[in-house]
Design a protein around this motif. Sequence first.
Motif, PDB file in Angstrom:
ATOM      1  N   ALA A 297      -6.511  10.816  16.347  1.00 15.11           N
ATOM      2  CA  ALA A 297      -7.135  11.170  15.069  1.00 15.11           C
ATOM      3  C   ALA A 297      -7.437   9.938  14.210  1.00 15.11           C
ATOM      4  O   ALA A 297      -8.135  10.036  13.200  1.00 15.11           O
ATOM      5  CB  ALA A 297      -6.224  12.131  14.307  1.00 15.11           C
ATOM      6  N   LEU A 298      -6.911   8.801  14.589  1.00 13.16           N
ATOM      7  CA  LEU A 298      -7.101   7.593  13.779  1.00 13.16           C
ATOM      8  C   LEU A 298      -8.242   6.714  14.287  1.00 13.16           C
ATOM      9  O   LEU A 298      -8.611   5.735  13.644  1.00 13.16           O
ATOM     10  CB  LEU A 298      -5.798   6.772  13.763  1.00 13.16           C
ATOM     11  N   ARG A 299      -8.809   7.068  15.415  1.00 18.97           N
ATOM     12  CA  ARG A 299      -9.837   6.214  16.028  1.00 18.97           C
ATOM     13  C   ARG A 299     -11.015   5.990  15.099  1.00 18.97           C
ATOM     14  O   ARG A 299     -11.578   6.937  14.568  1.00 18.97           O
ATOM     15  CB  ARG A 299     -10.339   6.844  17.319  1.00 18.97           C
ATOM     16  N   GLY A 300     -11.358   4.721  14.902  1.00 20.93           N
ATOM     17  CA  GLY A 300     -12.527   4.371  14.096  1.00 20.93           C
ATOM     18  C   GLY A 300     -12.352   4.600  12.612  1.00 20.93           C
ATOM     19  O   GLY A 300     -13.328   4.524  11.858  1.00 20.93           O
ATOM     20  N   ARG A 301     -11.130   4.883  12.147  1.00 18.49           N
ATOM     21  CA  ARG A 301     -10.930   5.268  10.747  1.00 18.49           C
ATOM     22  C   ARG A 301     -10.144   4.256   9.926  1.00 18.49           C
ATOM     23  O   ARG A 301     -10.070   4.376   8.702  1.00 18.49           O
ATOM     24  CB  ARG A 301     -10.136   6.582  10.714  1.00 18.49           C
ATOM     25  N   CYS A 302      -9.529   3.279  10.576  1.00 18.12           N
ATOM     26  CA  CYS A 302      -8.531   2.474   9.863  1.00 18.12           C
ATOM     27  C   CYS A 302      -9.140   1.230   9.218  1.00 18.12           C
ATOM     28  O   CYS A 302     -10.017   0.576   9.778  1.00 18.12           O
ATOM     29  CB  CYS A 302      -7.428   2.052  10.824  1.00 18.12           C
ATOM     30  N   ASP A 303      -8.644   0.929   8.019  1.00 19.53           N
ATOM     31  CA  ASP A 303      -9.087  -0.286   7.326  1.00 19.53           C
ATOM     32  C   ASP A 303      -8.439  -1.521   7.943  1.00 19.53           C
ATOM     33  O   ASP A 303      -9.067  -2.569   8.054  1.00 19.53           O
ATOM     34  CB  ASP A 303      -8.697  -0.196   5.849  1.00 19.53           C
ATOM     35  N   ARG A 304      -7.175  -1.371   8.301  1.00 21.93           N
ATOM     36  CA  ARG A 304      -6.446  -2.513   8.879  1.00 21.93           C
ATOM     37  C   ARG A 304      -5.476  -2.020   9.942  1.00 21.93           C
ATOM     38  O   ARG A 304      -4.845  -0.976   9.763  1.00 21.93           O
ATOM     39  CB  ARG A 304      -5.615  -3.230   7.805  1.00 21.93           C
ATOM     40  N   VAL A 305      -5.365  -2.813  10.988  1.00 14.61           N
ATOM     41  CA  VAL A 305      -4.346  -2.537  12.008  1.00 14.61           C
ATOM     42  C   VAL A 305      -3.566  -3.829  12.256  1.00 14.61           C
ATOM     43  O   VAL A 305      -4.161  -4.890  12.477  1.00 14.61           O
ATOM     44  CB  VAL A 305      -4.968  -2.040  13.333  1.00 14.61           C
ATOM     45  N   LEU A 306      -2.256  -3.701  12.175  1.00 16.49           N
ATOM     46  CA  LEU A 306      -1.382  -4.833  12.497  1.00 16.49           C
ATOM     47  C   LEU A 306      -0.822  -4.641  13.895  1.00 16.49           C
ATOM     48  O   LEU A 306      -0.256  -3.583  14.207  1.00 16.49           O
ATOM     49  CB  LEU A 306      -0.229  -4.903  11.483  1.00 16.49           C
ATOM     50  N   LEU A 345      -6.155  -1.665  22.285  1.00 12.59           N
ATOM     51  CA  LEU A 345      -5.815  -0.345  21.735  1.00 12.59           C
ATOM     52  C   LEU A 345      -6.034  -0.337  20.218  1.00 12.59           C
ATOM     53  O   LEU A 345      -6.607   0.602  19.655  1.00 12.59           O
ATOM     54  CB  LEU A 345      -4.342  -0.072  22.057  1.00 12.59           C
ATOM     55  N   ALA A 346      -5.595  -1.398  19.578  1.00 10.00           N
ATOM     56  CA  ALA A 346      -5.716  -1.504  18.120  1.00 10.00           C
ATOM     57  C   ALA A 346      -7.185  -1.545  17.703  1.00 10.00           C
ATOM     58  O   ALA A 346      -7.579  -0.936  16.699  1.00 10.00           O
ATOM     59  CB  ALA A 346      -5.005  -2.763  17.641  1.00 10.00           C
ATOM     60  N   ALA A 347      -7.996  -2.252  18.507  1.00 10.68           N
ATOM     61  CA  ALA A 347      -9.406  -2.432  18.145  1.00 10.68           C
ATOM     62  C   ALA A 347     -10.112  -1.088  18.012  1.00 10.68           C
ATOM     63  O   ALA A 347     -10.975  -0.903  17.152  1.00 10.68           O
ATOM     64  CB  ALA A 347     -10.092  -3.291  19.204  1.00 10.68           C
ATOM     65  N   GLU A 348      -9.728  -0.125  18.850  1.00 13.14           N
ATOM     66  CA  GLU A 348     -10.383   1.192  18.823  1.00 13.14           C
ATOM     67  C   GLU A 348     -10.106   1.951  17.527  1.00 13.14           C
ATOM     68  O   GLU A 348     -10.809   2.881  17.182  1.00 13.14           O
ATOM     69  CB  GLU A 348      -9.856   2.058  19.976  1.00 13.14           C
ATOM     70  N   LEU A 349      -9.049   1.570  16.829  1.00 13.27           N
ATOM     71  CA  LEU A 349      -8.664   2.325  15.637  1.00 13.27           C
ATOM     72  C   LEU A 349      -9.428   1.896  14.395  1.00 13.27           C
ATOM     73  O   LEU A 349      -9.458   2.609  13.392  1.00 13.27           O
ATOM     74  CB  LEU A 349      -7.152   2.146  15.376  1.00 13.27           C
ATOM     75  N   LEU A 350     -10.047   0.716  14.463  1.00 19.16           N
ATOM     76  CA  LEU A 350     -10.644   0.166  13.248  1.00 19.16           C
ATOM     77  C   LEU A 350     -11.995   0.775  12.932  1.00 19.16           C
ATOM     78  O   LEU A 350     -12.805   1.031  13.828  1.00 19.16           O
ATOM     79  CB  LEU A 350     -10.788  -1.346  13.393  1.00 19.16           C
ATOM     80  N   ARG A 351     -12.244   0.962  11.646  1.00 14.70           N
ATOM     81  CA  ARG A 351     -13.587   1.356  11.225  1.00 14.70           C
ATOM     82  C   ARG A 351     -14.469   0.102  11.266  1.00 14.70           C
ATOM     83  O   ARG A 351     -13.942  -1.026  11.250  1.00 14.70           O
ATOM     84  CB  ARG A 351     -13.544   1.930   9.803  1.00 14.70           C
ATOM     85  N   PRO A 352     -15.803   0.266  11.298  1.00 13.29           N
ATOM     86  CA  PRO A 352     -16.658  -0.914  11.189  1.00 13.29           C
ATOM     87  C   PRO A 352     -16.299  -1.691   9.924  1.00 13.29           C
ATOM     88  O   PRO A 352     -16.077  -1.096   8.866  1.00 13.29           O
ATOM     89  CB  PRO A 352     -18.060  -0.312  11.101  1.00 13.29           C
ATOM     90  N   GLY A 353     -16.184  -2.988  10.027  1.00 14.35           N
ATOM     91  CA  GLY A 353     -15.792  -3.818   8.882  1.00 14.35           C
ATOM     92  C   GLY A 353     -14.285  -3.940   8.717  1.00 14.35           C
ATOM     93  O   GLY A 353     -13.812  -4.719   7.892  1.00 14.35           O
ATOM     94  N   GLY A 354     -13.526  -3.169   9.496  1.00 12.12           N
ATOM     95  CA  GLY A 354     -12.059  -3.204   9.363  1.00 12.12           C
ATOM     96  C   GLY A 354     -11.459  -4.461   9.966  1.00 12.12           C
ATOM     97  O   GLY A 354     -12.136  -5.220  10.673  1.00 12.12           O
ATOM     98  N   GLN A 355     -10.180  -4.671   9.700  1.00 14.16           N
ATOM     99  CA  GLN A 355      -9.533  -5.930  10.093  1.00 14.16           C
ATOM    100  C   GLN A 355      -8.327  -5.722  10.995  1.00 14.16           C
ATOM    101  O   GLN A 355      -7.446  -4.915  10.705  1.00 14.16           O
ATOM    102  CB  GLN A 355      -9.097  -6.676   8.832  1.00 14.16           C
ATOM    103  N   LEU A 356      -8.321  -6.511  12.067  1.00 16.07           N
ATOM    104  CA  LEU A 356      -7.229  -6.499  13.034  1.00 16.07           C
ATOM    105  C   LEU A 356      -6.404  -7.767  12.803  1.00 16.07           C
ATOM    106  O   LEU A 356      -6.954  -8.863  12.763  1.00 16.07           O
ATOM    107  CB  LEU A 356      -7.862  -6.503  14.430  1.00 16.07           C
ATOM    108  N   VAL A 357      -5.091  -7.596  12.651  1.00 13.08           N
ATOM    109  CA  VAL A 357      -4.237  -8.777  12.471  1.00 13.08           C
ATOM    110  C   VAL A 357      -3.234  -8.825  13.614  1.00 13.08           C
ATOM    111  O   VAL A 357      -2.558  -7.832  13.911  1.00 13.08           O
ATOM    112  CB  VAL A 357      -3.511  -8.747  11.099  1.00 13.08           C
ATOM    113  N   TYR A 358      -3.170  -9.974  14.253  1.00 11.40           N
ATOM    114  CA  TYR A 358      -2.297 -10.175  15.410  1.00 11.40           C
ATOM    115  C   TYR A 358      -1.189 -11.140  15.015  1.00 11.40           C
ATOM    116  O   TYR A 358      -1.457 -12.227  14.479  1.00 11.40           O
ATOM    117  CB  TYR A 358      -3.112 -10.758  16.564  1.00 11.40           C
ATOM    118  N   VAL A 359       0.053 -10.725  15.243  1.00  5.79           N
ATOM    119  CA  VAL A 359       1.212 -11.543  14.864  1.00  5.79           C
ATOM    120  C   VAL A 359       2.175 -11.614  16.047  1.00  5.79           C
ATOM    121  O   VAL A 359       2.391 -10.606  16.736  1.00  5.79           O
ATOM    122  CB  VAL A 359       1.955 -10.909  13.653  1.00  5.79           C
ATOM    123  N   THR A 360       2.739 -12.790  16.273  1.00  9.86           N
ATOM    124  CA  THR A 360       3.883 -12.890  17.191  1.00  9.86           C
ATOM    125  C   THR A 360       4.931 -13.793  16.555  1.00  9.86           C
ATOM    126  O   THR A 360       4.620 -14.588  15.660  1.00  9.86           O
ATOM    127  CB  THR A 360       3.531 -13.536  18.558  1.00  9.86           C
TER     128      THR A 360
END
Length: 433
Positions: A297-306, A345-360
């Motif tokens: 249900a979150l696919r393509g809807r998220c502003d940010r995914v960590l 997997l995270a990339a699929e959740l973002l809306r266009p213009g949304g931001q993916l942040v990768y941390v280790t």
Amino acid sequence: MRPAARLQAAIEIIDRIRQGLFPPDRILAQTWRERRYAGAKDRVAIAGLVYAVLRQWGVVAALAGPGCAARRACLALLATRRLPDVPDPAAAFAGEAYGPAALSAAEAAWVAELGAEPGSPPAWAVANLPAWLEAAYRQRFGEAFALETAALNRPAPLDLRVNGLRATREAVAAELAAAGIVASPTTYAPLGLRLPGPVRLQHLPAYRQGRVEVQDEGSQVAAALVGAAAGETVVDLCAGAGGKSLAMAAAMADRGQLHCFDTDATRLAEAAGRLARAGATLARCRPLSGDHRELAALRGRCDRVLVDAPCSGTGTGRRDPLVAWRLTPAGLTDLAALQGRLLDLAAELLRPGGQLVYVTCSVLEAENEAVVGEFLEQNRHFAPRPLAGAWQRHLHGEMPGSGRTLLLTPHRHGTDGFFVAAMGRDNASSPTA
Ligand SMILES: C[S@@+](CC[C@H](N)C(=O)[O-])C[C@H]1O[C@@H](n2cnc3c(N)ncnc32)[C@H](O)[C@@H]1O
């Protein structure tokens, strides 16, 4: 307890840690619950011995082999005078009651041989790294190799994050001062307080009532760089016990949606408890199943995914001196592959213009720049987003480094080792692109 009994207790604890039980502070706490008779001074002395051996595991490996038992590790360090607070091997291993069993003839000969010719350990051993990782650390740190590896192998301070939903940093610092605890503001993280040494937090009202959480400053910085804001839809895909979720909930002023996932239901339950204690109502915690149906249900809807990815943990050597010793070349390859899959997997959740942040919390290029580089190569509808702007908005001081990605290290920044990169999804791209 007599010195020999303390040494034997340390040997037993090190063997448990070496059997794959970690991190050391958890095993120590478990030991104290089992051995209630150990007094405060004994606990400090035993913990000191345990860490002294673990922080010299490189030297142990050079002298006795990386897989040796704790008894032999202690003997090697004692023979070469590297455990200063313990009597010499003959006295410590005299077969006293509650102490280590007496030295065998073969052990006594080995100790005498080591003591006569202690030699100088190789660079990887001094750095407390397995030999195969030396090149990767040299590539990462260059001329600072010795300083950075030494800093990674020293004890960490205790950092707290003030819960912005409940208090200000100044108010909590004053509350701690009234309890006789001197806390200084952290350099970069605006809500961080650094304590000079360990404190029994469970007894402090500020902790019990959710005004502070334990969180290394590096982790606070990483969470702040996500840039989560009130009203947004944010996913924490590897939320674990919720360290960064808590920080993001406060940054969002408890407004919007924060979806916390993890494959480890136990850790996630801990996150849910901590979020409730902190007064965060916006979060929803759900264990992630193999087919990821919870994400549909979150696919393509998220502003940010960590993606705070499972990693080698090589940035956390200050807390867990054996962390590099648990890694294998094959394990590193597997981790990088998992990290890549989690980014996809995270990339699929973002809306266009949304931001993916990768941390280790890894300092290794193979888990950081290489994983991000591969993702960007395969996902042309994503582009790197420099972190300098987010740093200016959410953190103090100048952003260290180039401003594109971030690598925090114990020597340069006084934090655990952390890597952060942000990537933006094209405005035009459709969610399924
Ligand atoms: C670095 S820890 C997260 C720490 C947490 N974000 C914090 O700030 O306290 C990485 C987490 O990834 C989780 N994990 C491992 N494999 C996963 C997967 N395939 N999907 C989601 N989470 C996973 C682990 O259970 C672990 O809790």
